[in-house]
Scaffold this motif. Structure first.
Motif, PDB file in Angstrom:
ATOM      1  N   UNK A  26     -18.663 -17.906   5.004  1.00 22.27           N
ATOM      2  CA  UNK A  26     -19.226 -18.900   5.934  1.00 22.27           C
ATOM      3  C   UNK A  26     -20.664 -19.225   5.536  1.00 22.27           C
ATOM      4  N   UNK A  27     -21.432 -18.214   5.151  1.00 27.05           N
ATOM      5  CA  UNK A  27     -22.803 -18.473   4.675  1.00 27.05           C
ATOM      6  C   UNK A  27     -22.779 -19.387   3.449  1.00 27.05           C
ATOM      7  N   UNK A  28     -21.803 -19.168   2.570  1.00 30.83           N
ATOM      8  CA  UNK A  28     -21.646 -20.029   1.391  1.00 30.83           C
ATOM      9  C   UNK A  28     -21.394 -21.476   1.822  1.00 30.83           C
ATOM     10  N   UNK A  29     -20.529 -21.673   2.816  1.00 35.24           N
ATOM     11  CA  UNK A  29     -20.267 -23.030   3.309  1.00 35.24           C
ATOM     12  C   UNK A  29     -21.537 -23.659   3.852  1.00 35.24           C
ATOM     13  N   UNK A  30     -22.318 -22.897   4.587  1.00 42.11           N
ATOM     14  CA  UNK A  30     -23.586 -23.418   5.118  1.00 42.11           C
ATOM     15  C   UNK A  30     -24.539 -23.786   3.978  1.00 42.11           C
ATOM     16  N   UNK A  31     -24.648 -22.907   3.002  1.00 45.32           N
ATOM     17  CA  UNK A  31     -25.573 -23.174   1.884  1.00 45.32           C
ATOM     18  C   UNK A  31     -25.158 -24.411   1.093  1.00 45.32           C
ATOM     19  N   UNK A  32     -23.884 -24.613   0.915  1.00 47.42           N
ATOM     20  CA  UNK A  32     -23.425 -25.685   0.032  1.00 47.42           C
ATOM     21  C   UNK A  32     -23.072 -26.980   0.749  1.00 47.42           C
ATOM     22  N   UNK A  33     -22.809 -26.926   2.044  1.00 38.45           N
ATOM     23  CA  UNK A  33     -22.298 -28.114   2.728  1.00 38.45           C
ATOM     24  C   UNK A  33     -23.168 -28.638   3.863  1.00 38.45           C
ATOM     25  N   UNK A  34     -24.001 -27.805   4.443  1.00 38.13           N
ATOM     26  CA  UNK A  34     -24.724 -28.220   5.644  1.00 38.13           C
ATOM     27  C   UNK A  34     -25.646 -29.413   5.403  1.00 38.13           C
ATOM     28  N   UNK A  35     -26.359 -29.435   4.293  1.00 40.15           N
ATOM     29  CA  UNK A  35     -27.271 -30.553   4.022  1.00 40.15           C
ATOM     30  C   UNK A  35     -26.507 -31.870   3.905  1.00 40.15           C
ATOM     31  N   UNK A  36     -25.323 -31.816   3.316  1.00 41.80           N
ATOM     32  CA  UNK A  36     -24.500 -33.031   3.199  1.00 41.80           C
ATOM     33  C   UNK A  36     -24.079 -33.529   4.578  1.00 41.80           C
ATOM     34  N   UNK A  37     -23.690 -32.591   5.420  1.00 41.98           N
ATOM     35  CA  UNK A  37     -23.294 -32.947   6.787  1.00 41.98           C
ATOM     36  C   UNK A  37     -24.469 -33.557   7.540  1.00 41.98           C
ATOM     37  N   UNK A  38     -25.623 -32.920   7.444  1.00 40.36           N
ATOM     38  CA  UNK A  38     -26.805 -33.416   8.139  1.00 40.36           C
ATOM     39  C   UNK A  38     -27.163 -34.820   7.664  1.00 40.36           C
ATOM     40  N   UNK A  39     -27.129 -35.035   6.374  1.00 41.36           N
ATOM     41  CA  UNK A  39     -27.459 -36.364   5.835  1.00 41.36           C
ATOM     42  C   UNK A  39     -26.490 -37.420   6.365  1.00 41.36           C
ATOM     43  N   UNK A  40     -25.207 -37.099   6.359  1.00 39.16           N
ATOM     44  CA  UNK A  40     -24.205 -38.061   6.845  1.00 39.16           C
ATOM     45  C   UNK A  40     -24.420 -38.385   8.327  1.00 39.16           C
ATOM     46  N   UNK A  41     -24.589 -37.358   9.130  1.00 36.11           N
ATOM     47  CA  UNK A  41     -24.746 -37.549  10.577  1.00 36.11           C
ATOM     48  C   UNK A  41     -26.012 -38.356  10.870  1.00 36.11           C
ATOM     49  N   UNK A  42     -27.111 -38.018  10.221  1.00 32.98           N
ATOM     50  CA  UNK A  42     -28.374 -38.708  10.483  1.00 32.98           C
ATOM     51  C   UNK A  42     -28.325 -40.165  10.008  1.00 32.98           C
ATOM     52  N   UNK A  43     -27.581 -40.431   8.943  1.00 33.64           N
ATOM     53  CA  UNK A  43     -27.427 -41.810   8.467  1.00 33.64           C
ATOM     54  C   UNK A  43     -26.551 -42.632   9.404  1.00 33.64           C
TER      55      UNK A  43
END
Length: 118
Positions: A26-43
């Motif tokens: 789960x930490x790996x998913x956060x490290x590799x995917x969270x920034x992408x999710x944040x960018x998409x949501x904020x856009x």
């Protein structure tokens, strides 16, 4: 000492299916995917808080799908998580839109009622 495991899609899926070292996965998913999710949501009209909530929901959904063998692996984990994020966020926006519309109708109804009561 910070030891970070690097997972291939195959090892990540195996880890999630077997519940071995799932916290690190789960930490790996956060490290590799969270920034992408944040960018998409904020856009797409969201906030950092929205991104956090959506990402948590997406990770839980993904783990559940993996454990039920419903993730076929036709795409990469990253692509699949992006699609889950997109669909989850679009559903959230639809829900918010319906709530806003319902609240506006209620307000208009109150104003009409107040006119007749006064």
């Amino acid at each position: 000492m910070d030891i970070r495991s690097s997972y291939t899609d195959m090892t990540l899926l195996q880890t999630l299916r077997t519940d071995t070292n799932i916290d690190e996965a789960i930490r790996h998913l956060y490290r590799t995917q969270f920034k992408l999710t944040t960018a998409y949501i904020k856009q797409n009209n969201g906030s950092d808080e929205d991104a956090e909530g959506i990402f948590q929901e997406v990770v839980l959904t993904f783990i559940e799908l993996v454990k039920k063998d419903k993730f076929r692996g036709d795409s990469s984990v990253s692509t699949f998580l992006y699609a889950l994020t997109r669909n989850t966020w679009l559903n959230e926006l639809k829900t918010r839109g319906r709530t806003k519309l319902r609240n506006e109708k209620l307000e208009r109804g109150k104003e009409t009622t107040d006119m007749y009561v006064s």
